[in-house]
Design a protein around this motif. Structure first.
Motif, PDB file in Angstrom:
ATOM      1  N   GLY A  75      53.600  41.400  -9.483  1.00  0.00           N
ATOM      2  CA  GLY A  75      54.869  40.896  -9.504  1.00  0.00           C
ATOM      3  C   GLY A  75      54.797  40.991 -11.665  1.00  0.00           C
ATOM      4  N   ALA A  76      55.368  40.209 -12.169  1.00  0.00           N
ATOM      5  CA  ALA A  76      55.472  39.931 -13.146  1.00  0.00           C
ATOM      6  C   ALA A  76      54.565  39.440 -13.910  1.00  0.00           C
ATOM      7  CB  ALA A  76      57.285  39.217 -13.611  1.00  0.00           C
ATOM      8  N   THR A  77      53.913  38.771 -14.041  1.00  0.00           N
ATOM      9  CA  THR A  77      53.011  38.106 -15.006  1.00  0.00           C
ATOM     10  C   THR A  77      51.739  39.474 -14.991  1.00  0.00           C
ATOM     11  OG1 THR A  77      53.296  36.371 -14.022  1.00  0.00           O
ATOM     12  CG2 THR A  77      51.117  36.466 -15.339  1.00  0.00           C
ATOM     13  N   ALA A  78      51.218  40.029 -14.225  1.00  0.00           N
ATOM     14  CA  ALA A  78      50.446  41.015 -13.756  1.00  0.00           C
ATOM     15  C   ALA A  78      50.713  42.405 -14.710  1.00  0.00           C
ATOM     16  CB  ALA A  78      50.401  41.820 -12.633  1.00  0.00           C
ATOM     17  N   ILE A  79      52.504  42.532 -14.583  1.00  0.00           N
ATOM     18  CA  ILE A  79      52.518  43.295 -14.966  1.00  0.00           C
ATOM     19  C   ILE A  79      52.957  43.821 -16.873  1.00  0.00           C
ATOM     20  CG2 ILE A  79      54.985  45.148 -15.619  1.00  0.00           C
ATOM     21  CD1 ILE A  79      55.389  45.066 -12.635  1.00  0.00           C
ATOM     22  N   ARG A  80      53.305  42.164 -17.222  1.00  0.00           N
ATOM     23  CA  ARG A  80      53.467  41.262 -18.676  1.00  0.00           C
ATOM     24  C   ARG A  80      52.004  42.154 -18.670  1.00  0.00           C
ATOM     25  NH1 ARG A  80      55.143  36.713 -18.205  1.00  0.00           N
ATOM     26  NH2 ARG A  80      57.258  36.949 -18.002  1.00  0.00           N
ATOM     27  N   ARG A  81      50.355  41.718 -18.299  1.00  0.00           N
ATOM     28  CA  ARG A  81      49.620  41.554 -18.641  1.00  0.00           C
ATOM     29  C   ARG A  81      49.893  42.943 -19.177  1.00  0.00           C
ATOM     30  NH1 ARG A  81      47.120  37.512 -14.199  1.00  0.00           N
ATOM     31  NH2 ARG A  81      48.285  36.627 -15.703  1.00  0.00           N
ATOM     32  N   ALA A  82      48.662  43.964 -18.071  1.00  0.00           N
ATOM     33  CA  ALA A  82      48.994  44.575 -18.063  1.00  0.00           C
ATOM     34  C   ALA A  82      49.459  45.455 -19.204  1.00  0.00           C
ATOM     35  CB  ALA A  82      49.315  45.958 -17.424  1.00  0.00           C
ATOM     36  N   MET A  83      50.267  45.439 -19.756  1.00  0.00           N
ATOM     37  CA  MET A  83      51.498  46.272 -20.794  1.00  0.00           C
ATOM     38  C   MET A  83      50.840  45.358 -21.750  1.00  0.00           C
ATOM     39  SD  MET A  83      55.405  47.175 -19.476  1.00  0.00           S
ATOM     40  CE  MET A  83      55.612  44.972 -19.662  1.00  0.00           C
ATOM     41  N   THR A  84      50.516  44.540 -22.401  1.00  0.00           N
ATOM     42  CA  THR A  84      50.322  44.199 -23.444  1.00  0.00           C
ATOM     43  C   THR A  84      48.801  44.658 -23.663  1.00  0.00           C
ATOM     44  OG1 THR A  84      50.818  41.875 -23.655  1.00  0.00           O
ATOM     45  CG2 THR A  84      48.993  41.803 -24.618  1.00  0.00           C
ATOM     46  N   VAL A  85      48.316  44.951 -22.710  1.00  0.00           N
ATOM     47  CA  VAL A  85      46.443  45.256 -23.129  1.00  0.00           C
ATOM     48  C   VAL A  85      46.276  46.537 -23.080  1.00  0.00           C
ATOM     49  CG1 VAL A  85      44.714  46.242 -21.389  1.00  0.00           C
ATOM     50  CG2 VAL A  85      45.450  44.056 -21.206  1.00  0.00           C
ATOM     51  N   LEU A  86      47.655  47.175 -22.453  1.00  0.00           N
ATOM     52  CA  LEU A  86      47.495  48.850 -23.004  1.00  0.00           C
ATOM     53  C   LEU A  86      47.765  49.188 -24.304  1.00  0.00           C
ATOM     54  CD1 LEU A  86      49.381  50.507 -19.486  1.00  0.00           C
ATOM     55  CD2 LEU A  86      47.702  50.895 -21.019  1.00  0.00           C
ATOM     56  N   LYS A  87      49.178  48.445 -24.445  1.00  0.00           N
ATOM     57  CA  LYS A  87      49.722  47.899 -26.389  1.00  0.00           C
ATOM     58  C   LYS A  87      48.269  47.910 -27.099  1.00  0.00           C
ATOM     59  CE  LYS A  87      52.678  45.881 -29.735  1.00  0.00           C
ATOM     60  NZ  LYS A  87      53.862  44.998 -30.199  1.00  0.00           N
ATOM     61  N   GLU A  88      47.304  46.755 -26.712  1.00  0.00           N
ATOM     62  CA  GLU A  88      46.598  46.516 -27.815  1.00  0.00           C
ATOM     63  C   GLU A  88      45.301  47.612 -27.876  1.00  0.00           C
ATOM     64  OE1 GLU A  88      45.568  42.337 -26.305  1.00  0.00           O
ATOM     65  OE2 GLU A  88      47.742  41.515 -27.642  1.00  0.00           O
ATOM     66  N   SER A  89      45.276  48.318 -27.034  1.00  0.00           N
ATOM     67  CA  SER A  89      44.642  49.337 -26.657  1.00  0.00           C
ATOM     68  C   SER A  89      44.845  50.871 -26.933  1.00  0.00           C
ATOM     69  CB  SER A  89      43.609  49.953 -25.739  1.00  0.00           C
ATOM     70  OG  SER A  89      45.578  49.982 -24.937  1.00  0.00           O
ATOM     71  N   GLY A  90      46.317  50.407 -27.960  1.00  0.00           N
ATOM     72  CA  GLY A  90      46.943  51.230 -28.408  1.00  0.00           C
ATOM     73  C   GLY A  90      47.555  52.423 -27.739  1.00  0.00           C
ATOM     74  N   ARG A  91      47.936  52.441 -26.966  1.00  0.00           N
ATOM     75  CA  ARG A  91      49.164  52.872 -26.598  1.00  0.00           C
ATOM     76  C   ARG A  91      50.776  52.437 -27.205  1.00  0.00           C
ATOM     77  NH1 ARG A  91      45.209  53.426 -23.768  1.00  0.00           N
ATOM     78  NH2 ARG A  91      45.134  54.806 -22.307  1.00  0.00           N
ATOM     79  N   ARG A  92      51.793  53.587 -26.825  1.00  0.00           N
ATOM     80  CA  ARG A  92      52.798  53.630 -28.100  1.00  0.00           C
ATOM     81  C   ARG A  92      53.641  53.073 -26.640  1.00  0.00           C
ATOM     82  NH1 ARG A  92      54.867  57.696 -31.711  1.00  0.00           N
ATOM     83  NH2 ARG A  92      52.815  57.392 -33.089  1.00  0.00           N
ATOM     84  N   TYR A  93      52.869  53.723 -25.576  1.00  0.00           N
ATOM     85  CA  TYR A  93      54.290  54.209 -24.166  1.00  0.00           C
ATOM     86  C   TYR A  93      53.547  53.443 -22.997  1.00  0.00           C
ATOM     87  CZ  TYR A  93      57.988  56.129 -26.617  1.00  0.00           C
ATOM     88  OH  TYR A  93      58.256  56.680 -28.210  1.00  0.00           O
ATOM     89  N   ALA A  94      54.290  52.680 -21.667  1.00  0.00           N
ATOM     90  CA  ALA A  94      53.378  53.047 -20.895  1.00  0.00           C
ATOM     91  C   ALA A  94      54.377  53.057 -19.657  1.00  0.00           C
ATOM     92  CB  ALA A  94      53.245  51.811 -20.099  1.00  0.00           C
ATOM     93  N   ILE A  95      53.980  54.672 -18.839  1.00  0.00           N
ATOM     94  CA  ILE A  95      55.171  55.092 -17.712  1.00  0.00           C
ATOM     95  C   ILE A  95      54.688  53.297 -16.761  1.00  0.00           C
ATOM     96  CG2 ILE A  95      55.155  56.494 -15.466  1.00  0.00           C
ATOM     97  CD1 ILE A  95      56.103  57.593 -18.278  1.00  0.00           C
ATOM     98  N   VAL A  96      55.332  53.160 -16.058  1.00  0.00           N
ATOM     99  CA  VAL A  96      55.442  52.084 -15.223  1.00  0.00           C
ATOM    100  C   VAL A  96      55.647  52.319 -14.218  1.00  0.00           C
ATOM    101  CG1 VAL A  96      55.496  49.632 -14.802  1.00  0.00           C
ATOM    102  CG2 VAL A  96      55.909  50.457 -17.161  1.00  0.00           C
ATOM    103  N   ASP A  97      55.143  52.502 -12.578  1.00  0.00           N
ATOM    104  CA  ASP A  97      55.402  52.645 -10.712  1.00  0.00           C
ATOM    105  C   ASP A  97      56.294  51.322 -10.942  1.00  0.00           C
ATOM    106  OD1 ASP A  97      53.764  54.509 -11.311  1.00  0.00           O
ATOM    107  OD2 ASP A  97      52.130  53.843  -9.607  1.00  0.00           O
ATOM    108  N   ALA A  98      57.258  52.287  -9.824  1.00  0.00           N
ATOM    109  CA  ALA A  98      57.915  51.658  -8.861  1.00  0.00           C
ATOM    110  C   ALA A  98      58.812  52.568  -7.920  1.00  0.00           C
ATOM    111  CB  ALA A  98      59.500  50.916 -10.002  1.00  0.00           C
ATOM    112  N   VAL A  99      58.594  51.886  -6.435  1.00  0.00           N
ATOM    113  CA  VAL A  99      59.259  52.049  -5.291  1.00  0.00           C
ATOM    114  C   VAL A  99      60.138  51.705  -4.471  1.00  0.00           C
ATOM    115  CG1 VAL A  99      57.604  52.531  -3.645  1.00  0.00           C
ATOM    116  CG2 VAL A  99      56.227  53.465  -4.864  1.00  0.00           C
ATOM    117  N   THR A 100      60.217  50.380  -4.755  1.00  0.00           N
ATOM    118  CA  THR A 100      61.345  49.098  -4.889  1.00  0.00           C
ATOM    119  C   THR A 100      62.124  48.898  -5.894  1.00  0.00           C
ATOM    120  OG1 THR A 100      59.931  47.803  -4.639  1.00  0.00           O
ATOM    121  CG2 THR A 100      59.443  49.146  -2.851  1.00  0.00           C
ATOM    122  N   ASP A 101      63.713  48.676  -5.347  1.00  0.00           N
ATOM    123  CA  ASP A 101      64.144  47.671  -6.182  1.00  0.00           C
ATOM    124  C   ASP A 101      63.481  46.084  -7.073  1.00  0.00           C
ATOM    125  OD1 ASP A 101      66.312  49.136  -6.171  1.00  0.00           O
ATOM    126  OD2 ASP A 101      67.653  48.411  -5.241  1.00  0.00           O
ATOM    127  N   ALA A 102      62.441  45.800  -6.159  1.00  0.00           N
ATOM    128  CA  ALA A 102      61.712  44.289  -6.038  1.00  0.00           C
ATOM    129  C   ALA A 102      60.825  45.050  -6.672  1.00  0.00           C
ATOM    130  CB  ALA A 102      60.731  44.206  -4.958  1.00  0.00           C
TER     131      ALA A 102
END
Ligand code: ADP
Length: 421
Positions: free
Chosen positions: A176-203
């Motif tokens: 869910g949203a909180t975990a995704i937000r956290r993961a994006m923050t970690v990627l940004k702080e580790s120097g990534r400019r982009y995150a491909i985010v998996d998505a299989v359903t509308d949820a």
């Protein structure tokens, strides 16, 4: 003042995104090309460019100009819309345009998600699927302009940018949203400019949208925009509009269909219409001259125009298209038909048509530019992905309702059903 400012890399993609936002309760206007005057009033403004296959520098410059117009109108979040099959080459234009927008917005990071599960586009472990096939085995590997020969979007985007690309995997997105937000923050702080985010359903898409509420820039297909209206509502910026978001001025005037798409769906729709409405099928091979074809069509329509639609089609099965292309060359054949049909559309509007369906992406572009349409207000959906729109045009006619159907969209009875509402 728009809440969401969008930049779309092609015309029908812009409509698709606008349609998604309207269904989510935002009013939306699609502007054709970089706006040179004040933006129309709407919760979301979508600037439709033709930057998907343009030279990189041109695509970047136009996208930045669009971004500037949206920001100076007050947009609070920017959305860069590309195709759900990530149509691009190693040279661009998704990476270079996104890089330029990240720099302009000073955000340092953006998510990238083309998923559109309803249409079979899903992203799993960074790999894009079309139905059950990997992108590079879906037919897209043979696309004439943007052949997609790698399904791993982390790699694909990585080749288009000098920034680093990371992944928010399925297992995180499921949480869910909180975990995704956290993961994006970690990627940004580790120097990534982009995150491909998996998505299989509308949820998943809704959760990603929620996680990106504070992002200055979001990049993706129309699917990931599904979650955005709720963010603006949660902040008290967007009233509960419900169906009123899709309200257009009342329909009036004569009805007509102009078809230049030769796709299977459109040919089926013409076949169905033959039993239910006056249909003229132009024989372009016998009369390969735009003005003469248009004159013939407008003469035929005389006395038939009214509340029930007439259908004028240049569409033809593959062997006939091939014959015309062999005679004139592929581009000249297309241009001839587009010119004829846009003249027909302008003639029909002169004769009182105010409800017009146009079949075909390129054909729609030609008609819209011939009619001098600068923007389209997005209304209710007729069939998935195809809304009615309202265009204000200069001159005594005031405005007209347009439905621009990309070739493969719409049910068999689309040409009749569109006018039932
Ligand atoms: P789609 O959305 O199905 O791809 P488009 O309008 O984008 O439809 O493309 C169809 C193209 O085929 C247009 O350039 C149109 O002018 C051209 N075309 C239409 N009818 C014929 C025909 N009879 N012969 C050759 N080309 C045609």
């Amino acid at each position: 003042m728009p809440l969401l400012g969008c930049i779309a890399d092609d015309f029908t993609g812009a409509t698709d995104l606008a349609n998604t936002l309207v269904k989510g309760g935002m009013t939306a206007v699609q502007v054709i090309g970089v706006p040179d005057s004040a933006l129309p009033e709407a919760d979301a403004v979508i600037v439709a460019l033709k930057s998907r296959t343009a030279p990189v520098r041109e695509a970047v410059a136009e996208s930045l100009a669009a971004c500037e117009a949206l920001l100076s109108a007050g947009a609070r979040q920017v959305f860069f819309k590309y195709c759900s099959t990530f149509d691009s080459t190693d040279a661009g234009n998704i990476g270079p345009v996104a890089d330029a927008l990240v720099r302009r917005l000073g955000c340092g990071f953006a998510l990238a998600n083309p998923a559109f599960p309803t249409n079979g586009r899903t992203v799993y472990q960074g790999h894009l699927f079309v139905g059950q096939a990997l992108l590079n085995e879906s037919g897209m590997e043979n696309h004439p302009l943007t052949p997609m020969r790698d399904a791993n979007l982390v790699r694909v985007l990585g080749r288009q940018t000098d920034g680093a690309v990371g992944l928010v995997p399925f297992a995180t997105v499921e949480q869910g949203a909180t975990a995704i937000r956290r993961a994006m923050t970690v990627l940004k702080e580790s120097g990534r400019r982009y995150a491909i985010v998996d998505a299989v359903t509308d949820a998943h898409l809704l959760a990603i949208g929620e996680a990106a509420a504070e992002h200055a820039l979001i990049t993706g297909g129309s699917g990931v925009a599904m979650g955005l209206p709720a963010n603006f509502r949660a902040k008290g910026l967007l009233p509960e509009r419900g169906e009123a978001a899709a309200a257009l001025p009342p329909m009036q005037g004569h009805a007509a269909v102009v078809a230049g798409s030769c796709s299977r769906a459109t040919l089926g729709q013409i076949g169905y219409a033959r039993d239910h409405a006056p249909v003229l099928e132009l024989d372009v091979l016998a009369q390969p001259e735009a003005a003469a074809l248009a004159a013939q069509a407008l003469e035929w329509a005389e006395g038939k125009l009214g509340a029930q639609p007439v259908v004028i089609a240049a569409s033809a099965p593959p062997e006939k298209v091939a014959a015309l292309q062999a005679k004139l060359g592929r581009d000249a054949a297309g241009a001839l038909v587009e010119q004829a049909l846009s003249t027909v559309a302008a003639g029909l509007v002169e004769r009182g048509v105010r409800r017009l369906v146009v079949a075909g992406g390129e054909t729609s572009g030609a008609v819209v530019s011939r009619l001098g349409v600068a923007s389209l207000r997005i209304g209710p959906e007729i069939d998935p992905g195809v809304p009615w729109t309202y265009a204000e045009i200069a001159g005594p006619s005031g405005g007209l309702h347009l439905a621009l159907k990309s070739g493969n969209f719409g049910a068999r009875d689309f040409f009749l059903k569109a006018f039932d509402a």
